[in-house]
Structure formats: C-alpha cells, structure tokens
Design an enzyme around this catalytic site. Structure first.
Site, mmCIF file in Angstrom:
data_model
loop_
_atom_site.group_PDB
_atom_site.id
_atom_site.type_symbol
_atom_site.label_atom_id
_atom_site.label_comp_id
_atom_site.label_asym_id
_atom_site.label_seq_id
_atom_site.Cartn_x
_atom_site.Cartn_y
_atom_site.Cartn_z
ATOM 1 N N ARG A 54 8.500 5.342 2.009
ATOM 2 C CA ARG A 54 9.151 5.924 3.187
ATOM 3 C C ARG A 54 9.616 7.368 2.959
ATOM 4 N NH1 ARG A 54 11.012 0.236 3.934
ATOM 5 N NH2 ARG A 54 10.104 -0.436 5.906
ATOM 6 N N LEU B 179 11.700 6.657 -5.790
ATOM 7 C CA LEU B 179 10.416 6.718 -5.087
ATOM 8 C C LEU B 179 10.317 5.594 -4.067
ATOM 9 C CD1 LEU B 179 9.789 8.851 -7.122
ATOM 10 C CD2 LEU B 179 7.555 7.823 -7.500
ATOM 11 N N ASP C 267 14.075 -2.310 -5.172
ATOM 12 C CA ASP C 267 14.333 -3.344 -4.169
ATOM 13 C C ASP C 267 15.051 -4.498 -4.862
ATOM 14 O OD1 ASP C 267 12.978 -2.062 -1.884
ATOM 15 O OD2 ASP C 267 11.223 -2.261 -3.160
ATOM 16 N N VAL D 246 11.611 4.067 -10.475
ATOM 17 C CA VAL D 246 11.052 5.385 -10.804
ATOM 18 C C VAL D 246 11.633 6.390 -9.813
ATOM 19 C CG1 VAL D 246 8.933 6.740 -11.069
ATOM 20 C CG2 VAL D 246 8.952 4.306 -11.677
ATOM 21 N N GLY E 59 6.065 4.554 -8.471
ATOM 22 C CA GLY E 59 6.842 3.326 -8.667
ATOM 23 C C GLY E 59 5.930 2.117 -8.718
ATOM 24 N N HIS E 60 5.038 1.998 -7.729
ATOM 25 C CA HIS E 60 4.055 0.908 -7.765
ATOM 26 C C HIS E 60 3.213 0.985 -9.048
ATOM 27 C CE1 HIS E 60 4.388 1.575 -3.249
ATOM 28 N NE2 HIS E 60 4.662 0.281 -3.345
ATOM 29 N N GLY F 80 0.823 -1.207 0.000
ATOM 30 C CA GLY F 80 0.000 0.000 0.000
ATOM 31 C C GLY F 80 0.854 1.253 0.000
#
Lengths: 297, 297
Positions: free
Chosen positions: B187, B184, B150, B176, B36-37, B31
């Site tokens: 956090r 991005l 990641d 991104v 980026g997501h 969430g």
C-alpha cells in the site's frame, strides 16, 4: 487395534500409513455405537486399507438445553466391538485434547445450516463443522464415512469440504432401521416403551410422502399434508418439530418436487428428539434389521 | 518454476513432493511483491526443499469501503521475480477457483480478531482465516512464512492452526523497512510524496515506546503518550487510528508492560491505511533497507 488419545500420536500413525500408500478411512462417531455406525465401519473396512474410528462426544454441537449430560457413554463396549470388527485405530481424545484453553476458532456455514434442524439448533452445525474439520486435520484420511440419517449434516460437511478445499472424500451410507422402520440412533435408548411403540410413524410418514409422489402427487402441500397426517397417527405421543421436502443440494423447498428431493422430519417423543429422512424417488436403499441383525450390539 | 492456476494440480504437485520426502514451504501473498515478501521467499528457499508462493488478491478480506479495486496488481512482474529467485511453484488461482458458486463456509475467530485492526475492519480476519485455511488445505506444506509487520494476522493464524489442528508450522519473519523506518507494504505506493515524507513518524513512535520502556518507564499511559506525541509530529498528515501496547498472545493491554509486549499503530496518511508494530524489549531485529537493498523490485 491401537487406542489413541493424543492428536499428535494419531496424526503420526496415520502419516506413516499414508507414506506406505495405504488408503485410510475415517468414521467419526460420538460413541454409543449401534448398527448404523457399524455399517459405516464395515464400509470403511471393505473400501480402505486402514480404518480409524473416532469416538468423541463433542460438547460444542449441543445446545445449552440439550442432552449432552444424558448422552449415552459406553466407551469400553464400543472399543470391544471395534476391535472385534478389525478396526485399526480408535481415536478417543478427551475434551481437553480437542478444545484447548482459550479455544476461539470456529468453522461456520451460512444457508445450509439455517434450514431444517439448523433453524432449531442454532450453534449445532458450527460445533459439527468445527470438530469434523479438526478430525479431518488430525486424521488425514482419504475417505470419511457418514450416515444418511443425518442428511443435513452430510450436506453441510460436503459443502464445508468443497468450500475449504479439504482433501478428503465423503461417503454417505444408507440409513439403518429397526424392523418397524425406526432409524437407528444413539438417542433411541432414551425412549420409554410407550414412546418407542409410537415412533414408527416417522418412517411411515416418509413412506407416505414417497408413495404419494410416486403415485403422481406433484403438489408439495399435499405431500407435506400426507406426512403430517401420518405423524398425527403417533397417538399424540409424537410431536413434530418440522416436516419438510427439500432439494438435496440447497435444502430449499422446491416449487415442484422431483425424485431426488428429500422428505425430512424432526419430532419429539417425550423429551427425545428424533430425525429421519428419505428421498421421494428411486429405490429405497435403507437397511432394515431383523431380530438377528442386531447381534453385534 | 511452475505457474499453476488450478487447485487440484497444485495439490497433486505438492503431494508428489511430499511423497518424495521434500519439506515444502508456502509463502501466501496477495501479489504486488516487495522486499518484505521476498525476505519470506528467501527464508523458505533456505529452510525448505521446495517453495510455493501463492499470489491471490483475496476479495473476502477487504471491507466494502476498502481498497480492493485500487490494490496494485503486477502478476507478470511478480512471477518474473519469483522465477529469478528459484521458487518452485507460483500458485495463482482466479477468484472463481478459490470461491465457487454458493460459497458459504467461513473460518471465524473470536477475541484476537476483535482487537487492534479487527475493531476497525469487522470481516477482515474472517476473510484472512478462510483463505489461509484454504491455501493450507490446497498446498500441504510443512511450513508457512508470514511477515511480522502483520503482527495481529500472524497471531490469528497461529491460533487458527492450533485450534483447528492444521498440520503446519508458521514462521514469522522480521519486518523489512525503508531506510527511514517505514515498514514495507504494497500500500505504500498509494502515498503521495508529501504523505511519504511524513510516514517515518510511525516508526519513530514505536521507537519512542521502546526507548521509553527500556529507559525504565513502566506506565502504559505514559508509553502510549510518547507514541501519540511522536505521531502528532507527522505534521497533521498522519491521522492515528489506534496506538496500543498489547501482550503478544492475548492482544490484551497489560497492566504493566513487559519486554515481550508489542507497541502497535494503525494510522492514515490521506486515504492510505498503514500499520506497524515493534516489541518493547529485546534487540530490534527488523531489516532496514539501504538504497542498494531494493534492487530486486
């Protein structure tokens, strides 16, 4: 019967069956098939449209000092039996097919795996969980069949399936026993005649716990004492590793035993490690072979 | 868009799609969605017939002293965005749905998880592997999308898929970045303005390693020195945790760097831990947002 060594081919074949709407059953074995395995195969053949039997002697569930090297191998005989029975696929991967270079991912479980056999075989259930998860991911079956003789293994696998959301159902089938009560195991063939003659005391010890419980003994220590006393009648040839009474879901020893609790034993006959178990209550649903029951193997 | 909280319902829906021959894409998220997501979601929407986005703030991948409690939660906003984008299913299980009572089975990985972030976050990748395996088992997708930011996570998950024979393909999509190069991350919203003003030095340090390598520097220590020097220009606000150059498959530091090796950084800005990485060679395929690029969030 198709005999398949490659994961991708096995997966594709099962995917084709699934897309046709067939219910696929999986019987994971390490080979050296006996009537106990065959009762699982029969259950799958009768409950499922397609039956896959895997034969893979999984090295990662053996400890460094255990019997991997001596473990009986008879793949040709196994395949002949499975073909005769009408099995649809034998999945017989090589070690290198299952554990690629730099393999480093494991399925581990806490609590259940630390008790009973897990206390004496530290990495055993890590190997079992990992290979079974791999088999479930490769052979996307609806149902997998395990023997109740490996009671802790079945409990661990059911918990793994629940915890990791693996989309498969497990059926745990009755223990198959020789006429004198010895639970069938691929390891029984290690036994010398003298050892074999003493092994019925494991079964007798479980029956002693059952009879004690069913005749009203509700003290765990007394029930455990009955089991140990019966084991000691193995004439010194049978060396108990543990005698326990545990709840089937937690594998913890209950304060007061109930009919669903399980009497469980591990013992050595010479170098051969034997395990067995039986619920304290209910009907004894195990299968006892007569001489004629062995004809397939 | 269906929003589904129960694993069984999610699984059944995906099984129906699979039986229709649809290619299902899965984007696992915690969430607090950012661009980026959304680039992962866009990739799935364009490559797959059906797209599932999971939103689950996985407690088991946070250490005891980490930021689980503060981690941003904005599920209503996230769902509105996903619906607008044309996502087919949002899977939003509660903690109790994912981790039942007496949960005790874990997917663990050796080697890859001990390096880089894993050295500082001991149980992090156990939590990641376990929840991702659970999501893969629940949402039987053909393809799962992860972000290259990641990088170690993607390497660990790809190895898990290979080792456990999970039938899914992973696509790792470009990082991104903000206009000034900050990768991005959910956090980033922890950052004070003063901290935010210093964070571009992570990106600059990675670029410094790339430019050094591409201009002929083949000495790892010199490249690492270039990175550290650039990080130190963060004006004392940026505290490096590690600066590394690693091979993409083993995550080992190579003796001599090659163009596929990865420069990787973890650093604190105040209490906020930031990570970033970039390959030494090849074209920079990362996506840099301009002001107009942010409009969806």
């Amino acid at each position: 019967m198709e005999t398949i060594k490659k994961k991708t081919r096995a997966r594709d074949t099962v995917a084709r069956w699934n897309s046709c709407g067939f219910d696929v059953g999986l019987v994971p074995t390490m080979g050296a098939l006996h009537q106990g395995h065959l009762s699982l195969v029969e259950a799958s053949l009768s409950e499922c449209d397609k039956t896959v039997v895997s034969i893979f002697l999984n090295p990662t569930q053996f400890g460094r000092d255990e019997d991997l090297d001596q473990y009986p191998r008879q793949t040709e005989t196994d395949l002949r039996i499975l073909k005769q029975m009408g099995v649809d696929m034998a999945f017989t991967p090589a070690k290198e097919e299952m554990y690629q270079e730099n393999f480093c991912t494991w399925v581990v479980q806490e609590y259940l795996t630390e008790k009973l056999c897990g206390a004496f075989r530290p990495d055993h259930f890590r190997g079992v969980c990992t290979v079974v998860a791999k088999l479930f991911n490769t052979i996307q079956a609806k149902c997998a069949f395990f023997g109740r003789k490996d009671f802790q293994q079945a409990a661990v696998i059911k918990r793994m399936i629940r915890d990791l959301d693996i989309p498969i159902t497990v059926r745990v089938m009755p223990t198959v026993r020789e006429k004198d009560g010895l639970a069938l195991s691929s390891r029984n063939r290690y036994l010398s005649q003298k050892e074999r003659n003493s092994t019925a005391c494991l079964h007798k010890a479980l029956i002693a716990a059952r009879e004690g419980f069913q005749s009203g003994v509700k003290d765990i220590d007394i029930l455990l004492g009955l089991m140990r006393e019966r084991l000691n009648k193995g004439g010194g040839i049978i060396k108990p590793q543990y005698t326990e009474i545990v709840a089937p879901d937690t594998l913890n020893r209950p304060e007061t035993p109930s009919s669903s609790d399980i009497a469980a034993i591990a013992a050595f006959a010479g170098d051969t490690r034997l395990i067995d178990n039986m619920p304290l209550g209910g009907k004894n649903r195990d299968i006892y072979l007569n001489q004629a029951g062995n004809e397939r193997v």
